[in-house]
Design a protein around this motif. Structure first.
Motif, PDB file in Angstrom:
ATOM      1  N   HIS A  79       0.944  -1.359   0.004  1.00 59.25           N
ATOM      2  CA  HIS A  79       0.203  -0.027   0.023  1.00 59.25           C
ATOM      3  C   HIS A  79       0.711   1.417   0.074  1.00 59.25           C
ATOM      4  CE1 HIS A  79      -3.125   2.960   1.054  1.00 59.25           C
ATOM      5  NE2 HIS A  79      -2.682   3.243   2.010  1.00 59.25           N
ATOM      6  N   VAL A  80       1.919   1.361   0.659  1.00 60.35           N
ATOM      7  CA  VAL A  80       2.866   2.360   0.975  1.00 60.35           C
ATOM      8  C   VAL A  80       3.455   2.691  -0.303  1.00 60.35           C
ATOM      9  CG1 VAL A  80       4.956   3.215   1.913  1.00 60.35           C
ATOM     10  CG2 VAL A  80       3.194   2.270   3.336  1.00 60.35           C
ATOM     11  N   GLU A  81       4.007   1.608  -1.099  1.00 61.83           N
ATOM     12  CA  GLU A  81       4.410   1.693  -2.564  1.00 61.83           C
ATOM     13  C   GLU A  81       3.781   2.093  -3.541  1.00 61.83           C
ATOM     14  OE1 GLU A  81       7.767   1.214  -3.219  1.00 61.83           O
ATOM     15  OE2 GLU A  81       8.726   0.630  -1.462  1.00 61.83           O
ATOM     16  N   THR A  82       2.575   1.608  -3.643  1.00 58.55           N
ATOM     17  CA  THR A  82       1.550   1.920  -4.459  1.00 58.55           C
ATOM     18  C   THR A  82       1.177   3.414  -4.450  1.00 58.55           C
ATOM     19  OG1 THR A  82       0.844  -0.296  -4.576  1.00 58.55           O
ATOM     20  CG2 THR A  82      -0.569   1.370  -5.631  1.00 58.55           C
ATOM     21  N   TYR A 101       1.486   9.620  -6.467  1.00 57.70           N
ATOM     22  CA  TYR A 101       1.420  10.952  -6.240  1.00 57.70           C
ATOM     23  C   TYR A 101       2.712  11.366  -6.236  1.00 57.70           C
ATOM     24  CZ  TYR A 101      -3.274  10.470  -4.244  1.00 57.70           C
ATOM     25  OH  TYR A 101      -4.617  10.205  -3.902  1.00 57.70           O
ATOM     26  N   ALA A 102       3.760  10.755  -6.333  1.00 56.18           N
ATOM     27  CA  ALA A 102       5.248  11.068  -6.405  1.00 56.18           C
ATOM     28  C   ALA A 102       5.356  12.059  -7.623  1.00 56.18           C
ATOM     29  CB  ALA A 102       6.112  10.068  -6.578  1.00 56.18           C
ATOM     30  N   GLU A 103       5.114  11.957  -8.970  1.00 55.33           N
ATOM     31  CA  GLU A 103       5.245  12.727 -10.010  1.00 55.33           C
ATOM     32  C   GLU A 103       4.222  14.015  -9.793  1.00 55.33           C
ATOM     33  OE1 GLU A 103       6.094  14.869 -13.430  1.00 55.33           O
ATOM     34  OE2 GLU A 103       7.367  13.505 -12.348  1.00 55.33           O
ATOM     35  N   GLN A 104       3.039  13.896  -9.527  1.00 53.61           N
ATOM     36  CA  GLN A 104       2.368  15.134  -9.549  1.00 53.61           C
ATOM     37  C   GLN A 104       2.727  15.969  -8.504  1.00 53.61           C
ATOM     38  OE1 GLN A 104      -1.609  12.958  -9.094  1.00 53.61           O
ATOM     39  NE2 GLN A 104      -1.946  14.257  -7.406  1.00 53.61           N
ATOM     40  N   ASP A 105       2.996  15.298  -7.311  1.00 51.89           N
ATOM     41  CA  ASP A 105       3.457  16.254  -6.319  1.00 51.89           C
ATOM     42  C   ASP A 105       4.686  17.040  -6.553  1.00 51.89           C
ATOM     43  OD1 ASP A 105       1.382  15.357  -4.821  1.00 51.89           O
ATOM     44  OD2 ASP A 105       2.591  14.180  -3.235  1.00 51.89           O
ATOM     45  N   HIS A 106       5.698  16.491  -7.118  1.00 51.13           N
ATOM     46  CA  HIS A 106       7.202  16.858  -7.246  1.00 51.13           C
ATOM     47  C   HIS A 106       7.024  17.744  -8.444  1.00 51.13           C
ATOM     48  CE1 HIS A 106       7.873  13.833  -4.381  1.00 51.13           C
ATOM     49  NE2 HIS A 106       8.820  14.678  -3.920  1.00 51.13           N
ATOM     50  N   ALA A 107       6.166  17.744  -9.225  1.00 54.59           N
ATOM     51  CA  ALA A 107       5.884  18.695 -10.453  1.00 54.59           C
ATOM     52  C   ALA A 107       5.663  19.800 -10.029  1.00 54.59           C
ATOM     53  CB  ALA A 107       4.832  17.846 -11.514  1.00 54.59           C
ATOM     54  N   LYS A 108       4.913  20.172  -8.874  1.00 54.67           N
ATOM     55  CA  LYS A 108       4.555  21.247  -8.404  1.00 54.67           C
ATOM     56  C   LYS A 108       5.943  22.159  -7.850  1.00 54.67           C
ATOM     57  CE  LYS A 108      -0.061  19.622  -7.662  1.00 54.67           C
ATOM     58  NZ  LYS A 108      -1.427  19.664  -6.547  1.00 54.67           N
TER      59      LYS A 108
END
Length: 447
Positions: A269-272, A277-284
């Motif tokens: 669950h943590v990995e998934t 969200y990793a890309e969309q968060d860090h795109a900001k």
């Protein structure tokens, strides 16, 4: 005798628990204003008698060292005790004391005495030094943290002694019957944000003094200018001409950091969830970096608050940046401690972080700071609203990168206004520290 690692003797001669009036307590906090009333907190009166013996405070803190935020709780609260209980003997009982934390704290607090050991399963101290410290303590103080981390220690202390214990600057979310009973027996419970105060109220906990004590990290004053200035010089980062950016995954992947008792389902669950969200968060964050570099021509320093973030700085923040921006970006390659981080944050233009404590360290040194809050990161982010820096909090699911960049450029256009805004917030922080430390002092002195 307690394990002595500082320069002071293991046991001091008795000295008066000197009374400080409320006016003196406020004056001791630079820039503090008259404090607001804390529910349940009795005032210290000028004609009130206190104990004649030097108080001994045992601080339980230092929960882990893989996070400069968790490390920073301790020196912050130690600095508050030094300031507001100058006559007290301070014993420090850390949970973790590795990664260079020991020499860092002992340089700053040479009179502090470090006590190592734990309670075993039978509730007995595992070291003689801890046994002696527990016997000598007039107050067991639970320091700032994500929860009542050391509740088992408090429970043993409560069963084995009639001496007081208190909780300072802690988030409290889930309150079961045992925790409700423990909190009700405390001399005071000061939480680091007001959502936790509401939780106490809903649980019917009204007996001890309660109130808002900001996270102890707001009081940190640790610096390592030798390392910090050398790093800035080596990477061409000029004072107030660079921003700091701190990334974060939605859930901390502790299963990659240390041995944890997690099921395969939880790990999955943590990995998934993190991957989602990793890309969309860090795109900001990247949008903010791009705007900063292209509009100002200045630099960016991408750095970690936790050890695991060294592995995501490249792929999520730096590597996808356009080449014309990337040449202005410096990426930290190694983990660091709060003193070096403090020296760099102190000289940054602005700190922008998806972690909660890097902005607090920055604020402690007068640097404007943004907290880009992920909803998975508990209720602790409420503290930023509580101290009045609403404009610098960005709820990530409700925020576009352009909005963070717009606010950053507003600060760049009027830096003095941003500094004043932060100073007003820190004045409120110091006021809350002065009020709540008055109760800590009163309890330690037997008042």
């Amino acid at each position: 005798m307690p394990h002595t690692r500082g320069n002071a003797p293991a046991q001091n001669a008795a000295s008066p628990c000197r009374h400080l009036s409320r006016r003196q307590m406020l004056a001791a906090s630079a820039g503090a204003l008259a404090g607001a009333t804390i529910p349940g907190l009795l005032p210290v009166r000028a004609n009130e008698k206190t104990a004649s013996r030097q108080p001994v405070v045992l601080l339980r803190s230092g929960w882990q060292t893989v996070n400069i935020g968790d490390i920073s709780h301790s020196p912050g609260v130690l600095a508050l005790l030094e300031q507001h209980l100058p006559e007290a003997e301070i014993l420090y009982w850390p949970n973790s004391y590795d990664r260079g934390v020991e020499p860092m704290l002992e340089r700053r607090f040479p009179k502090m005495k470090v006590v190592l050991g734990r309670y075993d399963r039978q509730g007995k101290p595992t070291t003689e030094e801890l046994k002696v410290a527990l016997d000598r303590a007039d107050l067991l103080l639970h320091g700032s943290g994500p929860s009542v981390v050391a509740r088992r220690d408090l429970e043993h202390f409560r069963r084995q002694t009639t001496k007081p214990f208190g909780i300072y600057g802690t988030t409290i979310q889930d309150i079961d019957d045992k925790l409700r009973d423990l909190l009700g027996a405390a001399s005071f419970v000061f939480t680091r944000e007001t959502h936790s105060l509401e939780n106490l109220k809903k649980a019917g906990i009204t007996q001890p003094a309660t109130g808002f004590a900001p996270d102890g990290t707001f009081a940190i004053d640790l610096l390592d200018d030798e390392k910090g200035l050398a790093y800035l010089k080596a990477h061409g980062l000029e004072e107030r001409k660079f921003i700091c950016v701190v990334p974060r995954l939605r859930y901390t992947p502790y299963h990659k950091i240390r041995k944890v008792n997690w099921s395969d389902e939880r790990i999955q669950h943590v990995e998934t969830h993190n991957a989602k969200y990793a890309e969309q968060d860090h795109a900001k964050l990247r949008a903010t970096i791009i705007r900063w570099v292209r509009q100002t021509g200045l630099k960016v320093f991408v750095c970690p608050e936790m050890t695991y973030q060294l592995d995501i700085i490249g792929p999520l923040v730096v590597d996808p940046l356009p080449d014309d921006v990337k040449k202005n970006v410096v990426a930290r390659k190694t983990y660091w401690l709060p003193d070096e981080a403090g020296s760099i944050y102190k000289r940054a233009h602005t700190v922008i972080s998806m972690e909660c404590h890097s902005p607090i360290i920055a604020a402690a040194f007068g640097t404007p700071c943004f907290y880009v809050r992920q909803p998975e990161d508990t209720i602790k982010g409420q503290m930023y609203y509580d101290i009045g820096v609403d404009r610098w909090v960005f709820e990530i699911d409700e925020t576009e990168g352009s909005q963070i960049a717009d606010r950053l450029m507003e600060i760049h256009a009027d830096y003095d206004a941003a500094k004043n805004y932060l100073n007003e917030a820190m004045t409120r922080v110091r006021r809350h520290f002065a009020d709540t430390m008055a109760m800590v002092r009163r309890t330690a002195c037997g008042g």
